[in-house]
Design a protein around this motif. Structure first.
Motif, PDB file in Angstrom:
ATOM      1  N   ARG A 121       0.708  -1.138   0.157  1.00 21.72           N
ATOM      2  CA  ARG A 121      -0.173  -0.049  -0.035  1.00 21.72           C
ATOM      3  C   ARG A 121       0.777   1.301   0.071  1.00 21.72           C
ATOM      4  O   ARG A 121       0.456   2.231  -0.681  1.00 21.72           O
ATOM      5  CB  ARG A 121      -0.881  -0.150   1.095  1.00 21.72           C
ATOM      6  N   LEU A 122       2.001   1.236   0.715  1.00 20.48           N
ATOM      7  CA  LEU A 122       2.931   2.289   0.817  1.00 20.48           C
ATOM      8  C   LEU A 122       3.470   2.601  -0.641  1.00 20.48           C
ATOM      9  O   LEU A 122       3.731   3.571  -0.988  1.00 20.48           O
ATOM     10  CB  LEU A 122       3.911   2.155   1.692  1.00 20.48           C
ATOM     11  N   LYS A 123       3.889   1.600  -1.310  1.00 24.49           N
ATOM     12  CA  LYS A 123       4.612   1.977  -2.479  1.00 24.49           C
ATOM     13  C   LYS A 123       3.505   2.256  -3.610  1.00 24.49           C
ATOM     14  O   LYS A 123       4.069   2.916  -4.505  1.00 24.49           O
ATOM     15  CB  LYS A 123       5.076   0.413  -3.024  1.00 24.49           C
ATOM     16  N   HIS A 124       2.259   1.871  -3.384  1.00 29.38           N
ATOM     17  CA  HIS A 124       1.270   2.368  -4.231  1.00 29.38           C
ATOM     18  C   HIS A 124       1.201   3.678  -4.363  1.00 29.38           C
ATOM     19  O   HIS A 124       0.850   4.495  -5.122  1.00 29.38           O
ATOM     20  CB  HIS A 124       0.074   1.333  -4.135  1.00 29.38           C
ATOM     21  N   ALA A 125       0.944   4.080  -2.811  1.00 34.30           N
ATOM     22  CA  ALA A 125       0.840   5.534  -2.743  1.00 34.30           C
ATOM     23  C   ALA A 125       2.179   6.447  -3.193  1.00 34.30           C
ATOM     24  O   ALA A 125       1.749   7.518  -3.649  1.00 34.30           O
ATOM     25  CB  ALA A 125       0.654   5.880  -1.122  1.00 34.30           C
ATOM     26  N   ILE A 126       3.061   6.009  -2.932  1.00 37.32           N
ATOM     27  CA  ILE A 126       4.472   6.561  -3.504  1.00 37.32           C
ATOM     28  C   ILE A 126       4.393   6.844  -5.084  1.00 37.32           C
ATOM     29  O   ILE A 126       4.778   8.039  -5.440  1.00 37.32           O
ATOM     30  CB  ILE A 126       5.660   6.083  -2.948  1.00 37.32           C
ATOM     31  N   ALA A 127       3.967   5.629  -5.753  1.00 35.67           N
ATOM     32  CA  ALA A 127       3.898   5.908  -7.235  1.00 35.67           C
ATOM     33  C   ALA A 127       2.960   6.914  -7.436  1.00 35.67           C
ATOM     34  O   ALA A 127       3.369   7.509  -8.577  1.00 35.67           O
ATOM     35  CB  ALA A 127       3.741   4.375  -7.693  1.00 35.67           C
ATOM     36  N   ILE A 128       2.028   6.971  -7.118  1.00 36.07           N
ATOM     37  CA  ILE A 128       0.717   7.960  -7.446  1.00 36.07           C
ATOM     38  C   ILE A 128       1.378   9.435  -6.901  1.00 36.07           C
ATOM     39  O   ILE A 128       1.210  10.175  -8.016  1.00 36.07           O
ATOM     40  CB  ILE A 128      -0.539   7.744  -6.240  1.00 36.07           C
ATOM     41  N   TYR A 129       1.887   9.548  -5.984  1.00 33.55           N
ATOM     42  CA  TYR A 129       2.645  10.927  -5.530  1.00 33.55           C
ATOM     43  C   TYR A 129       3.568  11.210  -6.359  1.00 33.55           C
ATOM     44  O   TYR A 129       3.659  12.305  -6.903  1.00 33.55           O
ATOM     45  CB  TYR A 129       2.960  10.996  -4.234  1.00 33.55           C
ATOM     46  N   ARG A 130       4.205  10.157  -6.914  1.00 36.48           N
ATOM     47  CA  ARG A 130       5.647  10.600  -7.824  1.00 36.48           C
ATOM     48  C   ARG A 130       5.190  11.173  -9.158  1.00 36.48           C
ATOM     49  O   ARG A 130       5.519  11.961  -9.596  1.00 36.48           O
ATOM     50  CB  ARG A 130       6.505   9.480  -8.044  1.00 36.48           C
ATOM     51  N   SER A 131       4.064  10.379  -9.431  1.00 33.11           N
ATOM     52  CA  SER A 131       3.277  10.742 -10.867  1.00 33.11           C
ATOM     53  C   SER A 131       2.784  12.131 -10.766  1.00 33.11           C
ATOM     54  O   SER A 131       2.848  12.897 -11.639  1.00 33.11           O
ATOM     55  CB  SER A 131       2.232   9.513 -11.376  1.00 33.11           C
ATOM     56  N   ARG A 132       2.123  12.637  -9.628  1.00 33.19           N
ATOM     57  CA  ARG A 132       1.281  13.661  -9.472  1.00 33.19           C
ATOM     58  C   ARG A 132       2.177  14.903  -9.338  1.00 33.19           C
ATOM     59  O   ARG A 132       1.986  15.842  -9.893  1.00 33.19           O
ATOM     60  CB  ARG A 132       0.436  13.725  -8.317  1.00 33.19           C
ATOM     61  N   LEU A 133       3.551  14.501  -8.820  1.00 28.10           N
ATOM     62  CA  LEU A 133       4.603  15.799  -8.586  1.00 28.10           C
ATOM     63  C   LEU A 133       5.159  16.201 -10.023  1.00 28.10           C
ATOM     64  O   LEU A 133       5.790  16.984  -9.970  1.00 28.10           O
ATOM     65  CB  LEU A 133       5.565  15.213  -7.613  1.00 28.10           C
ATOM     66  N   CYS A 134       4.855  15.599 -11.153  1.00 25.52           N
ATOM     67  CA  CYS A 134       5.141  16.015 -12.381  1.00 25.52           C
ATOM     68  C   CYS A 134       4.097  15.854 -13.098  1.00 25.52           C
ATOM     69  O   CYS A 134       4.225  15.711 -14.846  1.00 25.52           O
ATOM     70  CB  CYS A 134       6.580  14.961 -13.233  1.00 25.52           C
TER      71      CYS A 134
END
Length: 325
Positions: A121-134
């Motif tokens: 769940r943590l890795k999924h959230a990080i992947a989403i945030y990384r995408s949103r930050l660009c």
């Protein structure tokens, strides 16, 4: 119908985009509202301050901006590589500057241990945030929503402050990027809000001129890095001096409302871009009228449309202004 944003932005084709947001309900973002008799100049500082706050959070650079009376322009560069270089913890630290996240992301960002069953769940959230930050849509959302809330609170009203969607244009080559930047930087001159670029408050050109007088470049704007070379940092592949001279020469002609001459280094720059003086003046005075979609040479536009599976090359006629030196 408007096309989905994901079909307008293709970082594989270009990292540069011109975005524009306009207000509604006779609202004035800044300046004098002749209808209500109120002055809203202070709101320009809201926008500029928030722009730079977001630039420090997102993997997105600001190349140019201008805050006008009822709309704003910004030229952005998406830096996918920077977002991918961030560690997982850095991604969360960046995201938490704007949003709280949840208990799990806060826990990991603080260096605390995460239970094995929570890792996925943590890795999924990080992947989403990384995408949103660009993501340009998230950048513009984080810019427009706080300004709308603040303006509505000041006006003691509710409802929309901005139009439903911001407009975005892909800038497909260096000529399109420089023409759009100049168009944005000279917006206050054309609107008679200022007589010279250095007097144009809350614009990128004013910041660049002030920094140039000290032999510097603004730290919160995408820098000019000169001619392309190996291992150079991200930036605009022209010299700052040449660009400032080109903006100054173009602004003088626009301000005097007459045909003039672009000479010296400005002429060399237009020669490099393969754009004639007449076409350059057409682009920098009518860019918003000429293009309502992607901007570039006919070949760049063709490749972009094919990549995004667009059946029509909108505004292909206007491409002639970008490659007829």
């Amino acid at each position: 119908m408007p096309r989905p944003r994901r079909t307008q932005i293709s970082v594989e084709d270009t990292p540069f985009y011109h975005c524009c947001s306009r207000v509604v309900r006779r609202a004035f973002l800044c300046g004098d509202d002749t209808y209500s008799g109120k002055n809203y100049d202070h709101r320009r500082a809201w926008v500029e301050s928030l722009l730079f706050e977001l630039e420090a959070v997102f993997a997105i650079d600001i190349a140019a901006f201008a805050v006008m009376s009822n709309h704003l322009h910004v030229v952005l560069r998406v830096d996918i590589d920077r977002a991918n270089r961030w560690t997982d913890r850095e991604v969360l630290e960046q995201w938490h500057k704007l949003f709280k996240g949840d208990e799990l992301t806060q826990k990991f960002a603080k260096g605390e241990l995460v239970e094995p069953h929570q890792v996925l769940r943590l890795k999924h959230a990080i992947a989403i945030y990384r995408s949103r930050l660009c993501d340009i849509s998230w950048f513009m959302r984080c810019l427009n929503e706080p300004i709308a809330r603040q303006a509505n609170q000041e006006d003691n009203c509710s409802g929309r402050f901005w139009e439903g969607r911001f407009k975005s244009q892909a800038l497909l080559d260096e000529a399109a990027v420089l023409a759009c930047m100049t168009y944005v930087d000279l917006n206050p001159i054309r609107a008679k809000m200022a007589n010279t670029p250095e007097q144009s408050d809350h614009t990128s050109i004013q910041l660049r001129i002030r920094a140039a007088l000290k032999g510097e470049q603004p730290s919160n704007l995408l820098p000019f890095i000169g001619n392309e070379r190996d291992n150079q940092p991200n930036g605009i592949a022209f010299t700052l001096k040449d660009y400032l001279e080109l903006v100054e020469d173009t602004g003088r002609i626009i301000r005097n409302d007459k045909r003039g001459a672009i000479s010296g280094n400005s002429t060399k720059l237009l020669t490099r871009l393969n754009i004639s003086q007449d076409n350059w003046l057409k682009l920098t005075t009518e860019f918003g009228k000429l293009f309502h979609g992607p901007v570039g040479t006919l070949q760049e536009l063709t490749d972009y449309c094919e990549h995004l599976e667009m059946r029509r090359r909108h505004f292909a006629k206007c491409c002639r202004y970008l490659n007829t030196g």
